[in-house]
Design a protein around this motif. Structure first.
Motif, PDB file in Angstrom:
ATOM      1  N   TYR A 177       0.840  -1.191   0.000  1.00  0.00           N
ATOM      2  CA  TYR A 177       0.000   0.000   0.000  1.00  0.00           C
ATOM      3  C   TYR A 177       0.880   1.248   0.000  1.00  0.00           C
ATOM      4  O   TYR A 177       1.692   1.458   0.910  1.00  0.00           O
ATOM      5  CB  TYR A 177      -0.938  -0.005   1.205  1.00  0.00           C
ATOM      6  N   ILE A 178       0.722   2.082  -1.007  1.00  0.00           N
ATOM      7  CA  ILE A 178       1.645   3.181  -1.273  1.00  0.00           C
ATOM      8  C   ILE A 178       1.740   4.165  -0.105  1.00  0.00           C
ATOM      9  O   ILE A 178       2.842   4.568   0.291  1.00  0.00           O
ATOM     10  CB  ILE A 178       1.245   3.929  -2.553  1.00  0.00           C
ATOM     11  N   ASP A 179       0.602   4.561   0.462  1.00  0.00           N
ATOM     12  CA  ASP A 179       0.653   5.540   1.551  1.00  0.00           C
ATOM     13  C   ASP A 179       1.445   5.012   2.743  1.00  0.00           C
ATOM     14  O   ASP A 179       2.164   5.767   3.408  1.00  0.00           O
ATOM     15  CB  ASP A 179      -0.765   5.920   1.994  1.00  0.00           C
ATOM     16  N   MET A 180       1.302   3.730   3.056  1.00  0.00           N
ATOM     17  CA  MET A 180       2.067   3.169   4.169  1.00  0.00           C
ATOM     18  C   MET A 180       3.560   3.148   3.852  1.00  0.00           C
ATOM     19  O   MET A 180       4.393   3.289   4.750  1.00  0.00           O
ATOM     20  CB  MET A 180       1.564   1.764   4.496  1.00  0.00           C
ATOM     21  N   ILE A 181       3.902   2.959   2.576  1.00  0.00           N
ATOM     22  CA  ILE A 181       5.319   2.931   2.188  1.00  0.00           C
ATOM     23  C   ILE A 181       5.921   4.328   2.245  1.00  0.00           C
ATOM     24  O   ILE A 181       6.967   4.555   2.869  1.00  0.00           O
ATOM     25  CB  ILE A 181       5.479   2.334   0.775  1.00  0.00           C
ATOM     26  N   TRP A 182       5.267   5.298   1.612  1.00  0.00           N
ATOM     27  CA  TRP A 182       5.913   6.613   1.528  1.00  0.00           C
ATOM     28  C   TRP A 182       5.912   7.346   2.859  1.00  0.00           C
ATOM     29  O   TRP A 182       6.786   8.182   3.123  1.00  0.00           O
ATOM     30  CB  TRP A 182       5.306   7.441   0.398  1.00  0.00           C
ATOM     31  N   TYR A 183       4.963   7.013   3.761  1.00  0.00           N
ATOM     32  CA  TYR A 183       4.983   7.642   5.082  1.00  0.00           C
ATOM     33  C   TYR A 183       6.220   7.244   5.881  1.00  0.00           C
ATOM     34  O   TYR A 183       6.589   7.926   6.837  1.00  0.00           O
ATOM     35  CB  TYR A 183       3.716   7.287   5.865  1.00  0.00           C
ATOM     36  N   CYS A 184       6.858   6.143   5.497  1.00  0.00           N
ATOM     37  CA  CYS A 184       8.089   5.750   6.176  1.00  0.00           C
ATOM     38  C   CYS A 184       9.217   6.736   5.896  1.00  0.00           C
ATOM     39  O   CYS A 184      10.167   6.846   6.669  1.00  0.00           O
ATOM     40  CB  CYS A 184       8.522   4.354   5.733  1.00  0.00           C
ATOM     41  N   GLY A 185       9.112   7.462   4.783  1.00  0.00           N
ATOM     42  CA  GLY A 185      10.166   8.395   4.402  1.00  0.00           C
ATOM     43  C   GLY A 185       9.982   9.799   4.917  1.00  0.00           C
ATOM     44  O   GLY A 185      10.760  10.686   4.568  1.00  0.00           O
ATOM     45  N   VAL A 186       8.940  10.019   5.729  1.00  0.00           N
ATOM     46  CA  VAL A 186       8.715  11.345   6.317  1.00  0.00           C
ATOM     47  C   VAL A 186       8.729  11.213   7.835  1.00  0.00           C
ATOM     48  O   VAL A 186       8.155  10.285   8.390  1.00  0.00           O
ATOM     49  CB  VAL A 186       7.385  11.965   5.836  1.00  0.00           C
TER      50      VAL A 186
END
Length: 444
Positions: A123-132
């Motif tokens: 799930y994209i949102d769960m992945i990219w939130y790791c980078g913020v």
């Protein structure tokens, strides 16, 4: 099946579980390793609070302390490294995938559990939130652990402690309390629900209490106004942002351009006094403009339940922004309708009702009390993915029933799911027609 066969099946199942989890963590770690963006906006504030804790400086009466305390601990253990902070996000996000699997397995069975695990892993949102460097990932992990504890009939004392820690990580998660209390009542209404709810509430309150005492110590005002800074002193401005003459339904803060909000930048006002003005002005506007309030609610629903990701709000040079934005749209176009399907077919289960209650309360309060944005969907993403996975497991049987014209008692629920899904797509087309220029500006 023989004992050998059962053991082999269990071994294969465990290999699949850990394989998907490792794959999910690898995706998150790869994304984190590619991020070169330094803390900015909210992330810069979390970093400031981390440094305050690390160097023994006075902690600002701003956001809740648990996330910056975690960052300070990581600094002590591994040194000054934003990569380590974001890699911790990747770790907690992968653990959240595990608890999504466990929750789904307990409620809907192994098939739904594996689908939910796979969806959450990619799930994209769960992945990219790791980078913020934001508190959402860790807070969502804590809330998912709490939900699993309730599903497993765990101690209400433990549940209360976990919920208290969740609120101390990100104060806005406190609005989940009505959903959790409703769930406890529904689940245990013939088994002493009131005692369980009381224990849960008391121990959550006791965990939060030292922080609240710290916030109100030395402040002379009414008891009611003191309650506005018990957890996060800045929450009232989000209500004001959703209820003022220049509101658009989102967190736009256009009121700052007008004399109407000159108090907002007045350094002489205490957090308590600012909250008093925020709440007073928001209430006055709502009572004086009921038709505009209704219109704003519709706008909030439109913005909150669009297929878009909150990734569109971030102008910084994060890797693969365009690709991830498009992928998130495609994911949500499938997941949202499946979630609705799982939602309308899950009400008879005492545990599944908890998923539905959490989603309903988060959406309901953000589109009425506060201003709405897609970032505010993150708290209920795990339960949305579980219900979507359940909807996916139901879909083949539903299609077969429709082909045989044997829909029977499920006809009404299918109609509700079809209507709500159609509204989601209509809203998407509306968003494309009205906001595509705004979205494109964020990427170019």
């Amino acid at each position: 099946m023989t004992t050998t066969g059962l053991n082999e099946d269990k071994r294969t199942s465990n290999m699949a579980l850990w394989g998907i989890l490792i794959f999910g963590f690898a995706l998150r770690a790869a994304y984190v390793l590619s991020v070169r963006v330094l803390p900015w906006s909210d992330m810069a504030l979390w970093d400031e609070y981390r440094l305050s804790i690390l160097h023994g400086l006075p902690y600002p009466v701003g956001w809740t302390p648990l996330y910056p305390a975690l960052l300070a601990l990581l600094t002590k253990l591994f040194g000054e490294s934003y990569l380590i902070f974001n890699m911790a996000n990747a770790f907690f996000s992968a653990l959240t995938c595990l608890y999504i699997y466990l929750c789904a397995k307990e409620v809907f069975g192994r098939k739904t559990a594996y689908i939910s695990l796979l969806i959450s892993a990619v799930y994209i949102d769960m992945i990219w939130y790791c980078g913020v460097m934001l508190a959402e990932t860790f807070t969502i992990f804590l809330l998912t652990v709490l939900v699993y504890n309730i599903i497993k009939n765990g101690s209400p004392i433990v549940s209360g402690i976990i919920f208290g820690l969740t609120c101390l990580t990100k104060g806005s998660f406190l609005i989940c309390l009505p959903a959790l209390l409703f769930w406890i009542h529904y689940k245990y209404k013939t088994e002493g629900w009131f005692k369980k709810a009381a224990l849960f509430s008391v121990f959550a309150f006791l965990v939060i209490l030292p922080w609240s005492i710290r916030n109100v110590t030395g402040i002379k005002t009414t008891l009611f106004l003191k309650t506005t800074i018990l957890i996060e002193p800045t929450w009232a401005e989000t209500i004001f942002a959703g209820h003022n003459p220049y509101a658009t339904g989102g967190p736009d803060f256009y009121f700052l351009k007008h004399e109407y909000s000159k108090f907002y930048t007045d350094p002489s006002l205490s957090p308590v006094e600012r909250n008093r003005i925020f709440l007073k002005k928001a209430l006055e506007f709502a009572l004086a403009n009921p038709l505009r309030e209704f219109q704003l609610t519709l706008l909030k629903i439109s913005k909150h339940l669009t297929f878009a990701t909150s990734f569109v709000l971030y102008r910084a040079d994060y890797p693969a922004r365009k690709v991830m934005y498009v992928l998130s749209l495609l994911e949500n176009m499938v997941i949202f309708p499946l979630c609705i399907l799982g939602f309308v077919f899950s009400f008879r289960d005492k545990n599944a009702i908890g998923f539905a209650a959490i989603i309903t309360v988060f959406i309901g309060l953000f589109v009425t009390l506060f201003c709405a944005e897609v970032r505010k969907r993150m708290p209920f993403v795990p339960y949305m993915l579980i219900l979507a996975s359940y909807g996916a497991t139901l879909l083949p049987g539903i299609i077969a029933g429709i082909k045989k014209r044997e829909t029977g008692e499920m006809r009404g629920r299918l109609m509700i799911a079809a209507v709500l899904s159609s509204l989601l797509f209509l809203n998407f087309f509306y968003q494309v027609a009205t906001r595509y220029r705004y979205v494109l500006q964020r990427f170019y």
